[in-house]
Design an enzyme around this catalytic site. Structure first.
Site, mmCIF file in Angstrom:
data_model
loop_
_atom_site.group_PDB
_atom_site.id
_atom_site.type_symbol
_atom_site.label_atom_id
_atom_site.label_comp_id
_atom_site.label_asym_id
_atom_site.label_seq_id
_atom_site.Cartn_x
_atom_site.Cartn_y
_atom_site.Cartn_z
ATOM 1 C CG ASP A 287 -0.272 -0.119 2.617
ATOM 2 O OD1 ASP A 287 0.877 -0.214 2.567
ATOM 3 O OD2 ASP A 287 -1.099 -0.137 3.582
ATOM 4 C CB SER A 288 4.784 1.839 -0.183
ATOM 5 O OG SER A 288 4.717 0.565 -1.076
ATOM 6 C CG ASP B 114 0.661 -4.049 2.140
ATOM 7 O OD1 ASP B 114 1.034 -5.137 2.444
ATOM 8 O OD2 ASP B 114 1.466 -3.180 2.102
ATOM 9 C CE LYS C 140 3.260 -5.838 4.173
ATOM 10 N NZ LYS C 140 2.875 -4.965 5.004
ATOM 11 C CD GLU D 257 0.770 -1.692 8.036
ATOM 12 O OE1 GLU D 257 0.960 -1.355 7.023
ATOM 13 O OE2 GLU D 257 0.413 -1.003 9.093
ATOM 14 C CD GLU E 79 8.025 -0.407 8.019
ATOM 15 O OE1 GLU E 79 8.224 0.769 7.509
ATOM 16 O OE2 GLU E 79 7.143 -1.106 7.623
#
Length: 261
Positions: A47-48, A86, A116, A118, A186
């Site tokens: 999602d970056s 993501d 993925k 978070e 991270e």
């Protein structure tokens, strides 16, 4: 030598073999094709892309429909790499069933191979179990969580106090218990990443977490010098941004001076 597609069992076996896992991000067909041709083990539709491709200041505005759109383009450029996508902000935090619906759309509509999420909250742990039960591989993510950037007060390193470090370790262990096939660490201290890596049977993939992880991931735009701001833990392997501007300026000048065509 014929190159074979990367599989989930192969990725997990790399930890025992001591073979580092390579992971980079892609947001469209062009970059996916280049990363795949270069032999990257795992391509992440992160999602970056909200910041890299869509110009948002954070990842938070990205929608599930946008992730599906970009993942579909990436899928068309991937022949061998393992493809992960993501789940964006608020597409899974409500409940395990919401997570299953969102992940199911990515699997069916974009043909990704894993998703993925978070964090390691109780909801994420339950969602992980639900997805794994349904046959959807899940990649975990602890440490700095971009979807919580406002709550965390910015893009700061996490795990710097004994309490925070213990919470991150506990989260990684809980995600492994819930069934993730690997976990991203991270922006945490290298010593903490080393401790987590030693305690987990599944691979750890670091981003700003030191050299002791089982693999590394970076945002491709950072690696290639295409980002206006590069995180302190990233390494720029090529200055394509400067080269691209120079090439475009040369083209414009050639057209204006009638040297092209």
């Amino acid at each position: 030598m014929v190159r074979r597609s990367v599989t989930l069992p192969q990725l997990q076996a790399k930890k025992a073999l001591g073979e580092p896992i390579t992971m980079l991000t892609a947001w469209d067909y062009l970059w996916a094709r280049l990363l795949d041709a270069a032999g990257v083990d795992v391509i992440l539709v992160g999602d970056s892309l909200g910041m890299v491709a869509l110009g948002y200041p954070t990842t938070l505005p990205v929608t599930l429909d946008q992730m599906i759109h970009h993942a579909q383009a990436v899928r068309r450029g991937v022949s061998h790499s393992f493809l992960v996508c993501d789940l964006p902000f608020l597409s899974y935090q409500e409940s395990p069933e919401q997570a299953l619906r969102s992940a199911g759309r990515l699997i069916k509509e974009a043909e990704v191979q894993a998703v993925k999420m978070e964090g390691a909250s109780p909801v994420v742990q339950a969602a992980t179990r639900r997805l794994v039960e349904a046959g959807i591989p899940v990649l975990g993510h602890v440490g700095l969580l971009p979807q919580r950037v406002h709550q965390l007060g910015g893009w700061r390193q996490q795990g710097n106090t004994p309490q925070d470090a213990a919470a991150i370790l506990a989260g990684a262990l809980a995600l492994a218990e819930a069934g993730v096939f690997a976990v991203i660490l991270e922006h945490i201290p290298a010593a903490l990443a080393q401790q987590i890596t030693a305690q987990l049977k599944i691979p750890t993939i670091g981003i700003g977490a030191g050299p002791h992880c089982d693999g590394q991931v970076l945002v491709t735009a950072d690696v290639l010098g295409l980002s206006p701001q590069v995180p302190p833990f990233a390494k720029v392997y090529a200055d394509l941004g400067t080269q691209a501007i120079a090439a475009i300026e040369n083209y414009c000048q050639a057209v204006k001076s009638r040297q092209f065509p």
